[in-house]
Design a protein around this motif. Structure first.
Motif, short mmCIF file in Angstrom:
data_model
loop_
_atom_site.label_atom_id
_atom_site.label_comp_id
_atom_site.label_asym_id
_atom_site.label_seq_id
_atom_site.Cartn_x
_atom_site.Cartn_y
_atom_site.Cartn_z
N ARG A 300 0.83 -1.21 0.00
CA ARG A 300 0.00 0.00 0.00
C ARG A 300 0.87 1.26 0.00
NH1 ARG A 300 -5.47 0.62 3.60
NH2 ARG A 300 -6.06 2.69 2.87
N TYR A 321 -6.01 3.00 -8.83
CA TYR A 321 -5.43 4.03 -7.95
C TYR A 321 -5.04 5.25 -8.78
CZ TYR A 321 -2.65 6.03 -4.17
OH TYR A 321 -2.16 6.86 -3.20
N GLY A 325 -4.10 8.63 -2.00
CA GLY A 325 -5.00 7.77 -1.24
C GLY A 325 -6.37 7.59 -1.87
N ARG A 326 -6.47 7.87 -3.18
CA ARG A 326 -7.78 7.78 -3.83
C ARG A 326 -7.74 6.85 -5.04
NH1 ARG A 326 -8.94 13.64 -5.45
NH2 ARG A 326 -6.80 13.34 -6.14
N PRO A 341 -11.99 7.39 -1.61
CA PRO A 341 -10.78 7.05 -0.85
C PRO A 341 -10.56 5.54 -0.82
CG PRO A 341 -12.55 7.72 0.63
CD PRO A 341 -13.04 7.99 -0.75
N ASP A 343 -9.35 3.85 1.54
CA ASP A 343 -9.62 3.26 2.84
C ASP A 343 -11.11 3.18 3.18
OD1 ASP A 343 -10.22 5.89 3.32
OD2 ASP A 343 -8.62 6.25 4.78
#
Length: 354
Positions: A300, A321, A325-326, A341, A343
């Motif tokens: 990651r 990706y 982080g998006r 996002p 996450d």
């Protein structure tokens, strides 16, 4: 002696009847309470509805990936079956020609009388001339034996092809049955999710991001409001193919989610990934289960734009990706292709396709 009389029966009337009726109702109510019927389902809060709907969508997506995999295998089996049938048809035409030639040869022999060469030699007026002819007949017999052997070989070859076609047909039927099962599962999960969402007012559906019809109809530019242009993401991509895939994904923002779709107007999650890299000249497998092995794994912390990011323990969801982080992904039927996002879902791994 005192007369013995049976006690008279009293009719249920007045207060007695009302009391009996009340007891009966109480008994019915008690029975209803014990058997669990007659109670309205507690009304779910919007948050509870969203949680249930998200779970149904995840289960539907798992079934969608299985459907996509079964469809890929069914399509391959259908192509192989078609090729075997075409090959068998061509060989059958060739066999028929060989049989016709063999038939003509046999007919010519029949017309010649089919007399044993030794007898013909004994009766011949010109033994020298007959011996020359016998040598020709012997050669013709050798050719006939070869023709018969060739016909037999072709028959065996065609039977082998037909056997292989039967195997492929059985495999195809099995894949088609699997498709029907997965389709039933998917449509059932999606229908259940829709029924749950329909219990909420429109404003609540919008608030929890489940107003799929409205959101999916927005243009790509509306979905991108306040977000980066693709330039910075493509500039950070590890190679030109990854950059092209990211650019394609950006161009499809706002496109609707449709299970089993690979574009150009609608996508499911793995369909979007496959279409993005196809636009970059690279062929990826159809399903998330296979796509995660289509390149080399990256952690990651090493993610770069164009990497494939996977979610859930069953590897049932994927996105592309884009940095910071998006990702861009096709979420579910309630939302269009969008930026989100990484996450927001349980991260399962990432692959770089280079």
């Amino acid at each position: 002696m005192a007369a013995h009389r049976k006690p008279s029966r009293r009719s249920l009337g007045g207060n007695t009847a009302r009391t009996a009726f009340t007891i009966a109702l109480a008994g019915a109510a008690t029975a209803t309470a014990f058997d669990g019927t007659g109670h309205a389902e507690p009304k779910l809060t919007p948050a509870q509805v969203k949680a249930k709907v998200d779970k149904l969508y995840q289960e539907a997506e798992t079934a969608t990936e299985k459907y996509d995999g079964a469809k890929e295998k069914a399509d391959a089996a259908e192509k192989r079956l078609s090729a075997l049938r075409d090959q068998a048809a061509r060989k059958t035409d060739k066999l028929n020609s060989a049989r016709d030639a063999l038939g003509s040869m046999a007919a010519a022999q029949y017309r010649a009388g089919g007399i044993d060469p030794a007898v013909q030699l004994a009766l011949s007026d010109d033994p020298d001339r007959y011996l020359d002819g016998a040598e020709f007949v012997d050669r013709a017999g050798t050719r006939q034996a070869a023709a018969v052997a060739d016909v037999r070989r072709q028959l065996l070859d065609i039977e082998r092809l037909r056997g292989a076609a039967r195997v492929e047909l059985t495999a195809l039927k099995s894949r088609q049955a699997e498709l029907r099962r997965q389709k039933k599962t998917i449509t059932g999960k999606l229908a259940a999710a829709r029924r749950l969402l329909d219990t909420l007012p429109a404003e609540e559906r919008s608030r929890i991001g489940a107003d799929g019809g409205t959101r999916a109809s927005r243009s790509g530019s509306d979905v991108r409001v306040g977000l980066d242009a693709p330039g910075s993401a493509t500039a950070q991509a590890p190679d030109s193919r990854a950059a092209a895939a990211v650019s394609y994904a950006y161009s499809k923002l706002g496109s609707p989610y449709v299970w089993g779709a690979t574009g150009p107007g609608a996508f499911d999650c793995s369909g979007l990934v496959q279409a993005a890299y196809r636009s970059a000249g690279l062929s990826l497998p159809r399903t998330t289960y296979a796509q995660i092995d289509a390149g080399h794994r990256v952690s990651r912390s090493e993610l770069l734009p164009g990497d494939l990011v996977f979610f859930y323990s069953g590897i049932s969801h994927v996105g592309i990706y884009i940095g910071n982080g998006r990702m861009i992904h096709a979420p579910n039927p309630s939302e269009p292709v969008k930026i989100a996002p990484v996450d927001e879902m349980p991260f399962a791994g990432a692959t770089r396709v280079v």
